[in-house]
Write a protein that holds these residues in place. Structure first.
Motif, PDB file in Angstrom:
ATOM      1  N   THR A  51       0.855  -1.192   0.000  1.00  0.00           N
ATOM      2  CA  THR A  51       0.000   0.000   0.000  1.00  0.00           C
ATOM      3  C   THR A  51       0.890   1.241   0.000  1.00  0.00           C
ATOM      4  OG1 THR A  51      -0.133   0.031   2.425  1.00  0.00           O
ATOM      5  CG2 THR A  51      -1.907  -1.104   1.222  1.00  0.00           C
ATOM      6  N   ALA A  52       0.359   2.328  -0.531  1.00  0.00           N
ATOM      7  CA  ALA A  52       1.101   3.589  -0.573  1.00  0.00           C
ATOM      8  C   ALA A  52       0.131   4.752  -0.426  1.00  0.00           C
ATOM      9  CB  ALA A  52       1.870   3.717  -1.882  1.00  0.00           C
ATOM     10  N   PRO A  53       0.463   5.726   0.403  1.00  0.00           N
ATOM     11  CA  PRO A  53      -0.407   6.895   0.532  1.00  0.00           C
ATOM     12  C   PRO A  53      -0.130   7.908  -0.562  1.00  0.00           C
ATOM     13  CG  PRO A  53       1.472   7.161   1.961  1.00  0.00           C
ATOM     14  CD  PRO A  53       1.636   5.815   1.291  1.00  0.00           C
ATOM     15  N   SER A  94      -8.531  25.385  -6.024  1.00  0.00           N
ATOM     16  CA  SER A  94      -8.601  24.362  -7.062  1.00  0.00           C
ATOM     17  C   SER A  94      -7.574  23.262  -6.787  1.00  0.00           C
ATOM     18  CB  SER A  94      -8.322  24.972  -8.438  1.00  0.00           C
ATOM     19  OG  SER A  94      -9.284  25.955  -8.750  1.00  0.00           O
ATOM     20  N   TYR A  95      -7.958  22.027  -7.072  1.00  0.00           N
ATOM     21  CA  TYR A  95      -7.022  20.915  -6.897  1.00  0.00           C
ATOM     22  C   TYR A  95      -6.905  20.117  -8.195  1.00  0.00           C
ATOM     23  CZ  TYR A  95     -10.877  17.489  -6.426  1.00  0.00           C
ATOM     24  OH  TYR A  95     -11.974  16.691  -6.654  1.00  0.00           O
ATOM     25  N   GLY A  96      -5.705  19.625  -8.441  1.00  0.00           N
ATOM     26  CA  GLY A  96      -5.450  18.872  -9.660  1.00  0.00           C
ATOM     27  C   GLY A  96      -5.329  17.382  -9.408  1.00  0.00           C
ATOM     28  N   THR A  97      -5.718  16.588 -10.409  1.00  0.00           N
ATOM     29  CA  THR A  97      -5.620  15.127 -10.334  1.00  0.00           C
ATOM     30  C   THR A  97      -5.238  14.574 -11.713  1.00  0.00           C
ATOM     31  OG1 THR A  97      -7.855  14.505 -11.046  1.00  0.00           O
ATOM     32  CG2 THR A  97      -7.586  15.185  -8.739  1.00  0.00           C
ATOM     33  N   PRO A  98      -4.829  13.302 -11.765  1.00  0.00           N
ATOM     34  CA  PRO A  98      -4.577  12.669 -13.070  1.00  0.00           C
ATOM     35  C   PRO A  98      -5.854  12.314 -13.818  1.00  0.00           C
ATOM     36  CG  PRO A  98      -3.377  11.566 -11.304  1.00  0.00           C
ATOM     37  CD  PRO A  98      -4.388  12.451 -10.668  1.00  0.00           C
ATOM     38  N   GLY A  99      -7.003  12.671 -13.276  1.00  0.00           N
ATOM     39  CA  GLY A  99      -8.268  12.405 -13.957  1.00  0.00           C
ATOM     40  C   GLY A  99      -9.342  11.897 -13.025  1.00  0.00           C
ATOM     41  N   ILE A 100     -10.563  11.883 -13.527  1.00  0.00           N
ATOM     42  CA  ILE A 100     -11.712  11.416 -12.740  1.00  0.00           C
ATOM     43  C   ILE A 100     -11.541   9.942 -12.383  1.00  0.00           C
ATOM     44  CG2 ILE A 100     -14.202  10.956 -12.822  1.00  0.00           C
ATOM     45  CD1 ILE A 100     -14.462  13.410 -14.634  1.00  0.00           C
ATOM     46  N   GLY A 101     -11.740   9.641 -11.113  1.00  0.00           N
ATOM     47  CA  GLY A 101     -11.699   8.256 -10.669  1.00  0.00           C
ATOM     48  C   GLY A 101     -10.343   7.728 -10.284  1.00  0.00           C
ATOM     49  N   THR A 102      -9.291   8.550 -10.457  1.00  0.00           N
ATOM     50  CA  THR A 102      -7.965   8.107 -10.049  1.00  0.00           C
ATOM     51  C   THR A 102      -7.845   8.179  -8.526  1.00  0.00           C
ATOM     52  OG1 THR A 102      -7.108  10.342 -10.318  1.00  0.00           O
ATOM     53  CG2 THR A 102      -6.905   8.851 -12.206  1.00  0.00           C
ATOM     54  N   SER A 103      -6.824   7.529  -7.997  1.00  0.00           N
ATOM     55  CA  SER A 103      -6.621   7.524  -6.557  1.00  0.00           C
ATOM     56  C   SER A 103      -6.490   8.934  -5.980  1.00  0.00           C
ATOM     57  CB  SER A 103      -5.387   6.672  -6.209  1.00  0.00           C
ATOM     58  OG  SER A 103      -5.116   6.707  -4.828  1.00  0.00           O
ATOM     59  N   MET A 145      -5.803   4.879   0.591  1.00  0.00           N
ATOM     60  CA  MET A 145      -4.511   4.362   0.165  1.00  0.00           C
ATOM     61  C   MET A 145      -4.551   3.829  -1.268  1.00  0.00           C
ATOM     62  SD  MET A 145      -2.329   4.569   2.753  1.00  0.00           S
ATOM     63  CE  MET A 145      -1.138   3.239   2.786  1.00  0.00           C
ATOM     64  N   GLN A 146      -3.463   4.086  -1.988  1.00  0.00           N
ATOM     65  CA  GLN A 146      -3.208   3.352  -3.218  1.00  0.00           C
ATOM     66  C   GLN A 146      -2.735   1.961  -2.801  1.00  0.00           C
ATOM     67  OE1 GLN A 146      -3.632   3.004  -6.494  1.00  0.00           O
ATOM     68  NE2 GLN A 146      -2.146   4.386  -7.378  1.00  0.00           N
ATOM     69  N   TRP A 147      -3.130   0.930  -3.535  1.00  0.00           N
ATOM     70  CA  TRP A 147      -2.654  -0.406  -3.184  1.00  0.00           C
ATOM     71  C   TRP A 147      -2.273  -1.178  -4.438  1.00  0.00           C
ATOM     72  CZ3 TRP A 147      -5.705  -4.081  -5.472  1.00  0.00           C
ATOM     73  CH2 TRP A 147      -7.066  -3.775  -5.673  1.00  0.00           C
ATOM     74  N   TYR A 148      -1.459  -2.195  -4.241  1.00  0.00           N
ATOM     75  CA  TYR A 148      -0.993  -3.053  -5.328  1.00  0.00           C
ATOM     76  C   TYR A 148      -1.231  -4.507  -4.936  1.00  0.00           C
ATOM     77  CZ  TYR A 148       1.650   1.291  -5.867  1.00  0.00           C
ATOM     78  OH  TYR A 148       2.008   2.617  -5.960  1.00  0.00           O
ATOM     79  N   GLY A 149      -1.743  -5.293  -5.889  1.00  0.00           N
ATOM     80  CA  GLY A 149      -2.027  -6.691  -5.572  1.00  0.00           C
ATOM     81  C   GLY A 149      -1.752  -7.621  -6.734  1.00  0.00           C
ATOM     82  N   LEU A 150      -1.489  -8.877  -6.404  1.00  0.00           N
ATOM     83  CA  LEU A 150      -1.229  -9.913  -7.404  1.00  0.00           C
ATOM     84  C   LEU A 150      -2.436 -10.829  -7.508  1.00  0.00           C
ATOM     85  CD1 LEU A 150       0.953 -11.207  -9.297  1.00  0.00           C
ATOM     86  CD2 LEU A 150       1.552 -12.681  -7.353  1.00  0.00           C
ATOM     87  N   LEU A 151      -2.889 -11.061  -8.752  1.00  0.00           N
ATOM     88  CA  LEU A 151      -4.032 -11.919  -8.999  1.00  0.00           C
ATOM     89  C   LEU A 151      -3.751 -12.847 -10.169  1.00  0.00           C
ATOM     90  CD1 LEU A 151      -5.265  -8.663  -8.801  1.00  0.00           C
ATOM     91  CD2 LEU A 151      -7.224 -10.041  -8.103  1.00  0.00           C
ATOM     92  N   ALA A 152      -4.598 -13.867 -10.308  1.00  0.00           N
ATOM     93  CA  ALA A 152      -4.565 -14.764 -11.459  1.00  0.00           C
ATOM     94  C   ALA A 152      -5.966 -14.789 -12.058  1.00  0.00           C
ATOM     95  CB  ALA A 152      -4.157 -16.171 -11.025  1.00  0.00           C
ATOM     96  N   PRO A 153      -6.101 -15.201 -13.309  1.00  0.00           N
ATOM     97  CA  PRO A 153      -7.446 -15.340 -13.874  1.00  0.00           C
ATOM     98  C   PRO A 153      -8.259 -16.350 -13.073  1.00  0.00           C
ATOM     99  CG  PRO A 153      -5.785 -15.424 -15.602  1.00  0.00           C
ATOM    100  CD  PRO A 153      -5.047 -15.501 -14.302  1.00  0.00           C
ATOM    101  N   SER A 154      -9.550 -16.111 -12.975  1.00  0.00           N
ATOM    102  CA  SER A 154     -10.423 -17.040 -12.265  1.00  0.00           C
ATOM    103  C   SER A 154     -10.336 -18.428 -12.891  1.00  0.00           C
ATOM    104  CB  SER A 154     -11.873 -16.540 -12.330  1.00  0.00           C
ATOM    105  OG  SER A 154     -12.733 -17.421 -11.660  1.00  0.00           O
ATOM    106  N   GLY A 155     -10.268 -19.455 -12.054  1.00  0.00           N
ATOM    107  CA  GLY A 155     -10.182 -20.822 -12.554  1.00  0.00           C
ATOM    108  C   GLY A 155      -8.839 -21.476 -12.311  1.00  0.00           C
TER     109      GLY A 155
END
Length: 315
Positions: free
Chosen positions: A116-118, A147-156, A241-251
Protein backbone atom coordinates in the motif's frame (compact mmCIF):
# COMPACT_ATOMS: atom_id res chain seq x y z
CA UNK A 1 -12.17 -49.45 -14.78
CA UNK A 2 -13.87 -46.06 -14.39
CA UNK A 3 -12.45 -45.82 -10.88
CA UNK A 4 -8.94 -46.54 -12.21
CA UNK A 5 -9.30 -43.90 -14.94
CA UNK A 6 -10.47 -41.30 -12.42
CA UNK A 7 -7.56 -42.12 -10.14
CA UNK A 8 -5.11 -41.81 -13.04
CA UNK A 9 -6.58 -38.41 -13.99
CA UNK A 10 -6.26 -37.19 -10.41
CA UNK A 11 -2.64 -38.31 -10.23
CA UNK A 12 -1.88 -36.50 -13.51
CA UNK A 13 -3.53 -33.28 -12.31
CA UNK A 14 -1.61 -33.40 -9.05
CA UNK A 15 1.62 -34.02 -10.92
CA UNK A 16 0.99 -31.02 -13.16
CA UNK A 17 0.37 -28.86 -10.10
CA UNK A 18 3.60 -30.07 -8.48
CA UNK A 19 5.57 -29.34 -11.68
CA UNK A 20 4.30 -25.77 -11.96
CA UNK A 21 5.76 -23.80 -13.52
CA UNK A 22 7.19 -25.80 -16.40
CA UNK A 23 7.64 -22.76 -18.69
CA UNK A 24 7.83 -18.97 -18.57
CA UNK A 25 5.12 -17.02 -16.73
CA UNK A 26 4.12 -13.48 -17.64
CA UNK A 27 2.94 -10.89 -15.13
CA UNK A 28 0.79 -8.26 -16.83
CA UNK A 29 1.16 -4.73 -15.46
CA UNK A 30 -1.62 -2.48 -16.85
CA UNK A 31 0.44 0.71 -16.40
CA UNK A 32 3.73 2.12 -17.73
CA UNK A 33 7.15 1.07 -16.42
CA UNK A 34 8.76 2.68 -13.35
CA UNK A 35 5.56 3.27 -11.36
CA UNK A 36 4.70 1.59 -8.07
CA UNK A 37 2.79 -1.28 -9.70
CA UNK A 38 5.70 -2.00 -12.04
CA UNK A 39 8.28 -1.86 -9.23
CA UNK A 40 6.42 -4.43 -7.11
CA UNK A 41 5.84 -6.68 -10.12
CA UNK A 42 9.51 -6.71 -11.11
CA UNK A 43 10.79 -7.54 -7.64
CA UNK A 44 8.25 -10.38 -7.41
CA UNK A 45 9.14 -11.61 -10.90
CA UNK A 46 12.83 -11.73 -9.99
CA UNK A 47 12.09 -13.67 -6.80
CA UNK A 48 9.70 -16.10 -8.50
CA UNK A 49 12.25 -16.80 -11.24
CA UNK A 50 14.86 -17.81 -8.66
CA UNK A 51 12.44 -19.72 -6.42
CA UNK A 52 10.70 -21.71 -9.18
CA UNK A 53 13.56 -22.10 -11.65
CA UNK A 54 11.51 -20.68 -14.52
CA UNK A 55 11.37 -17.20 -15.99
CA UNK A 56 8.69 -14.83 -14.69
CA UNK A 57 8.62 -11.67 -16.79
CA UNK A 58 6.71 -8.38 -16.65
CA UNK A 59 4.64 -7.29 -19.64
CA UNK A 60 3.46 -3.67 -19.46
CA UNK A 61 0.07 -3.11 -21.10
CA UNK A 62 -0.92 0.49 -20.20
CA UNK A 63 -3.89 2.45 -21.46
CA UNK A 64 -7.52 3.40 -20.83
CA UNK A 65 -7.20 3.77 -17.07
CA UNK A 66 -5.57 0.32 -16.78
CA UNK A 67 -8.58 -1.27 -18.51
CA UNK A 68 -6.57 -2.72 -21.40
CA UNK A 69 -4.15 -4.71 -19.30
CA UNK A 70 -6.72 -5.80 -16.73
CA UNK A 71 -9.08 -7.09 -19.42
CA UNK A 72 -6.22 -8.96 -21.09
CA UNK A 73 -5.49 -10.75 -17.82
CA UNK A 74 -9.18 -11.45 -17.18
CA UNK A 75 -9.53 -13.08 -20.60
CA UNK A 76 -6.30 -15.11 -20.35
CA UNK A 77 -6.48 -18.89 -20.08
CA UNK A 78 -6.61 -20.00 -16.43
CA UNK A 79 -3.50 -22.12 -16.89
CA UNK A 80 -1.42 -20.28 -14.28
CA UNK A 81 0.95 -18.83 -16.89
CA UNK A 82 -0.59 -15.34 -16.92
CA UNK A 83 -0.76 -13.29 -13.73
CA UNK A 84 -1.80 -9.70 -13.05
CA UNK A 85 -0.13 -7.11 -10.84
CA UNK A 86 -2.55 -4.24 -10.51
CA UNK A 87 -3.22 -1.13 -8.45
CA UNK A 88 -6.44 0.03 -6.81
CA UNK A 89 -7.85 0.95 -10.23
CA UNK A 90 -9.00 -2.70 -10.38
CA UNK A 91 -11.81 -1.73 -8.01
CA UNK A 92 -12.11 1.98 -8.81
CA UNK A 93 -12.86 1.38 -12.49
CA UNK A 94 -15.91 -0.69 -11.55
CA UNK A 95 -17.15 2.13 -9.34
CA UNK A 96 -16.61 4.95 -11.82
CA UNK A 97 -17.33 3.58 -15.30
CA UNK A 98 -20.65 2.39 -16.69
CA UNK A 99 -19.05 -0.31 -18.83
CA UNK A 100 -16.06 -2.21 -17.49
CA UNK A 101 -14.95 -5.29 -19.46
CA UNK A 102 -14.24 -7.38 -16.38
CA UNK A 103 -15.64 -8.19 -12.95
CA UNK A 104 -13.03 -7.47 -10.24
CA UNK A 105 -14.40 -10.26 -8.05
CA UNK A 106 -15.67 -12.97 -10.42
CA UNK A 107 -12.97 -12.76 -13.09
CA UNK A 108 -9.94 -13.06 -10.81
CA UNK A 109 -8.42 -15.33 -8.18
CA UNK A 110 -6.61 -13.19 -5.57
CA UNK A 111 -3.05 -14.21 -4.69
CA UNK A 112 -1.92 -11.51 -2.26
CA UNK A 113 -2.30 -7.86 -1.36
CA UNK A 114 1.30 -6.84 -2.04
CA UNK A 115 1.72 -3.25 -0.83
CA UNK A 116 0.00 0.00 0.00
CA UNK A 117 1.10 3.59 -0.57
CA UNK A 118 -0.41 6.90 0.53
CA UNK A 119 -0.80 10.01 -1.55
CA UNK A 120 0.72 13.27 -0.30
CA UNK A 121 -1.43 16.39 0.08
CA UNK A 122 0.61 19.31 -1.29
CA UNK A 123 -0.12 23.02 -1.65
CA UNK A 124 1.57 25.98 -3.34
CA UNK A 125 3.86 27.81 -0.87
CA UNK A 126 1.70 30.95 -1.13
CA UNK A 127 -1.34 29.13 0.26
CA UNK A 128 -1.75 30.45 3.83
CA UNK A 129 -2.28 27.01 5.37
CA UNK A 130 0.47 25.16 7.21
CA UNK A 131 -1.60 22.10 8.11
CA UNK A 132 -4.85 20.30 7.27
CA UNK A 133 -6.89 22.14 9.91
CA UNK A 134 -5.86 25.51 8.46
CA UNK A 135 -6.56 24.31 4.92
CA UNK A 136 -10.08 23.22 5.90
CA UNK A 137 -10.69 26.58 7.59
CA UNK A 138 -9.43 28.42 4.50
CA UNK A 139 -11.64 26.35 2.18
CA UNK A 140 -14.67 27.09 4.33
CA UNK A 141 -13.88 30.82 4.30
CA UNK A 142 -13.56 30.80 0.50
CA UNK A 143 -15.97 28.16 -0.85
CA UNK A 144 -15.04 27.07 -4.38
CA UNK A 145 -12.00 29.37 -4.63
CA UNK A 146 -9.36 26.68 -4.14
CA UNK A 147 -8.60 24.36 -7.06
CA UNK A 148 -7.02 20.91 -6.90
CA UNK A 149 -5.45 18.87 -9.66
CA UNK A 150 -5.62 15.13 -10.33
CA UNK A 151 -4.58 12.67 -13.07
CA UNK A 152 -8.27 12.41 -13.96
CA UNK A 153 -11.71 11.42 -12.74
CA UNK A 154 -11.70 8.26 -10.67
CA UNK A 155 -7.96 8.11 -10.05
CA UNK A 156 -6.62 7.52 -6.56
CA UNK A 157 -5.63 11.21 -6.06
CA UNK A 158 -9.10 12.31 -7.18
CA UNK A 159 -10.88 10.05 -4.71
CA UNK A 160 -8.45 11.02 -1.94
CA UNK A 161 -9.60 14.62 -2.30
CA UNK A 162 -13.25 13.73 -2.74
CA UNK A 163 -13.13 11.77 0.51
CA UNK A 164 -11.56 14.74 2.28
CA UNK A 165 -14.07 17.11 0.72
CA UNK A 166 -16.94 14.93 1.88
CA UNK A 167 -15.65 14.24 5.41
CA UNK A 168 -14.48 17.83 6.09
CA UNK A 169 -17.47 19.51 4.44
CA UNK A 170 -15.43 21.74 2.13
CA UNK A 171 -15.99 23.02 -1.41
CA UNK A 172 -12.92 22.85 -3.68
CA UNK A 173 -12.80 22.82 -7.48
CA UNK A 174 -11.55 19.78 -9.42
CA UNK A 175 -9.17 20.32 -12.36
CA UNK A 176 -8.34 17.04 -14.16
CA UNK A 177 -4.98 16.57 -15.92
CA UNK A 178 -3.45 13.84 -18.08
CA UNK A 179 -1.08 12.79 -15.33
CA UNK A 180 0.07 13.45 -11.77
CA UNK A 181 3.24 15.23 -12.90
CA UNK A 182 1.23 17.82 -14.85
CA UNK A 183 -0.96 18.53 -11.82
CA UNK A 184 2.06 18.93 -9.54
CA UNK A 185 3.68 21.28 -12.09
CA UNK A 186 0.63 23.55 -11.96
CA UNK A 187 0.65 23.52 -8.15
CA UNK A 188 4.30 24.63 -8.33
CA UNK A 189 3.42 27.47 -10.72
CA UNK A 190 0.38 28.55 -8.73
CA UNK A 191 -2.12 27.78 -11.49
CA UNK A 192 -3.92 25.57 -8.96
CA UNK A 193 -3.49 25.56 -5.22
CA UNK A 194 -3.36 21.92 -4.13
CA UNK A 195 -3.21 18.27 -5.13
CA UNK A 196 -2.71 14.77 -3.86
CA UNK A 197 0.30 13.09 -5.45
CA UNK A 198 2.50 10.05 -4.91
CA UNK A 199 5.59 10.50 -2.75
CA UNK A 200 7.71 9.56 -5.76
CA UNK A 201 6.36 12.62 -7.63
CA UNK A 202 5.87 15.02 -4.73
CA UNK A 203 8.97 14.50 -2.57
CA UNK A 204 11.56 16.14 -4.88
CA UNK A 205 9.36 19.25 -5.10
CA UNK A 206 8.75 19.27 -1.35
CA UNK A 207 12.49 18.97 -0.66
CA UNK A 208 13.20 21.83 -3.09
CA UNK A 209 10.59 24.06 -1.41
CA UNK A 210 8.50 24.36 -4.56
CA UNK A 211 5.44 22.93 -2.79
CA UNK A 212 4.50 22.34 0.84
CA UNK A 213 3.42 18.91 2.10
CA UNK A 214 0.55 19.09 4.57
CA UNK A 215 -0.39 15.45 5.12
CA UNK A 216 -0.33 11.87 3.90
CA UNK A 217 -3.55 10.08 2.99
CA UNK A 218 -2.67 6.86 4.83
CA UNK A 219 -3.06 5.92 8.50
CA UNK A 220 0.57 6.61 9.48
CA UNK A 221 3.64 8.64 8.56
CA UNK A 222 5.98 7.32 5.88
CA UNK A 223 9.78 7.09 5.84
CA UNK A 224 9.97 9.20 2.68
CA UNK A 225 8.39 12.19 4.53
CA UNK A 226 8.64 11.42 8.26
CA UNK A 227 7.59 14.90 9.41
CA UNK A 228 4.31 14.89 7.47
CA UNK A 229 1.32 13.68 9.54
CA UNK A 230 -1.70 11.68 8.34
CA UNK A 231 -4.88 13.51 7.34
CA UNK A 232 -6.61 11.28 9.90
CA UNK A 233 -4.96 13.14 12.79
CA UNK A 234 -7.16 16.12 11.85
CA UNK A 235 -10.11 14.34 10.21
CA UNK A 236 -10.75 11.22 12.32
CA UNK A 237 -11.46 8.12 10.28
CA UNK A 238 -9.91 9.46 7.07
CA UNK A 239 -7.83 6.89 5.19
CA UNK A 240 -7.31 6.56 1.44
CA UNK A 241 -4.51 4.36 0.16
CA UNK A 242 -3.21 3.35 -3.22
CA UNK A 243 -2.65 -0.41 -3.18
CA UNK A 244 -0.99 -3.05 -5.33
CA UNK A 245 -2.03 -6.69 -5.57
CA UNK A 246 -1.23 -9.91 -7.40
CA UNK A 247 -4.03 -11.92 -9.00
CA UNK A 248 -4.56 -14.76 -11.46
CA UNK A 249 -7.45 -15.34 -13.87
CA UNK A 250 -10.42 -17.04 -12.26
CA UNK A 251 -10.18 -20.82 -12.55
CA UNK A 252 -6.53 -21.23 -11.61
CA UNK A 253 -6.17 -24.11 -9.13
CA UNK A 254 -6.06 -23.30 -5.43
CA UNK A 255 -2.85 -25.31 -5.05
CA UNK A 256 -1.10 -23.02 -7.55
CA UNK A 257 -2.55 -19.91 -5.88
CA UNK A 258 -1.23 -21.12 -2.52
CA UNK A 259 2.17 -21.89 -4.04
CA UNK A 260 2.44 -18.39 -5.52
CA UNK A 261 1.20 -16.82 -2.31
CA UNK A 262 3.84 -18.56 -0.19
CA UNK A 263 6.70 -17.33 -2.38
CA UNK A 264 5.20 -13.85 -2.74
CA UNK A 265 5.19 -13.46 1.05
CA UNK A 266 8.89 -14.34 1.15
CA UNK A 267 9.66 -11.65 -1.45
CA UNK A 268 7.45 -9.04 0.21
CA UNK A 269 9.31 -9.48 3.50
CA UNK A 270 12.71 -8.98 1.86
CA UNK A 271 14.92 -5.93 2.42
CA UNK A 272 15.10 -5.41 -1.35
CA UNK A 273 11.34 -4.98 -1.63
CA UNK A 274 11.22 -2.57 1.30
CA UNK A 275 14.09 -0.49 -0.08
CA UNK A 276 12.66 -0.38 -3.62
CA UNK A 277 9.27 0.84 -2.38
CA UNK A 278 10.55 3.34 0.19
CA UNK A 279 11.01 6.13 -2.40
CA UNK A 280 7.31 5.89 -3.27
CA UNK A 281 6.32 5.94 0.40
CA UNK A 282 4.95 2.44 -0.09
CA UNK A 283 4.97 -0.38 2.41
CA UNK A 284 5.14 -4.06 1.42
CA UNK A 285 2.44 -6.13 3.09
CA UNK A 286 1.38 -9.63 2.10
CA UNK A 287 -1.91 -11.37 2.85
CA UNK A 288 -3.71 -14.64 2.33
CA UNK A 289 -5.74 -15.01 -0.88
CA UNK A 290 -8.94 -14.89 1.17
CA UNK A 291 -7.92 -11.71 2.96
CA UNK A 292 -7.12 -10.02 -0.34
CA UNK A 293 -10.47 -11.06 -1.81
CA UNK A 294 -12.29 -9.57 1.19
CA UNK A 295 -10.19 -6.41 0.87
CA UNK A 296 -11.20 -5.93 -2.78
CA UNK A 297 -14.89 -6.30 -1.89
CA UNK A 298 -14.43 -3.76 0.91
CA UNK A 299 -12.81 -1.29 -1.49
CA UNK A 300 -15.72 -1.61 -3.92
CA UNK A 301 -18.20 -0.86 -1.14
CA UNK A 302 -16.18 2.03 0.33
CA UNK A 303 -15.55 3.91 -2.91
CA UNK A 304 -19.05 3.32 -4.23
CA UNK A 305 -20.33 5.24 -1.20
CA UNK A 306 -17.72 7.98 -1.65
CA UNK A 307 -18.57 8.40 -5.34
CA UNK A 308 -22.28 8.55 -4.56
CA UNK A 309 -21.79 11.09 -1.76
CA UNK A 310 -19.51 13.21 -3.98
CA UNK A 311 -22.00 13.13 -6.86
CA UNK A 312 -19.48 11.56 -9.24
CA UNK A 313 -21.39 10.27 -12.24
CA UNK A 314 -20.26 7.08 -13.95
CA UNK A 315 -18.42 7.88 -17.18
Amino acid sequence: MRWASALLLLICVQALGQDYPSRAVRIIVPSPPAGGTDIVARVLAQHFSKAFGQQFFVENKPGAGNLIGIEMAARAAPDSYTLLMVASTLALNSVLYKQVPYDPVKDFAPVTLAATAPNILIVHPAVPAKNVAELIALAKQRPGSLSYGTPGIGTSPHLCMELLRHMAGIDVTHVPYRGTAAAVTDVMSGQIQLAFATALTAKPQVDAGRVRALAVSGPRRVDALPNVPPVGETVPGYEAMQWYGLLAPSGVSQSTIDKLNAEALVALRSKEMKDRLAADGAEPLGSTPGEFGAFIRGELDKWSKVAQAAGIERQ
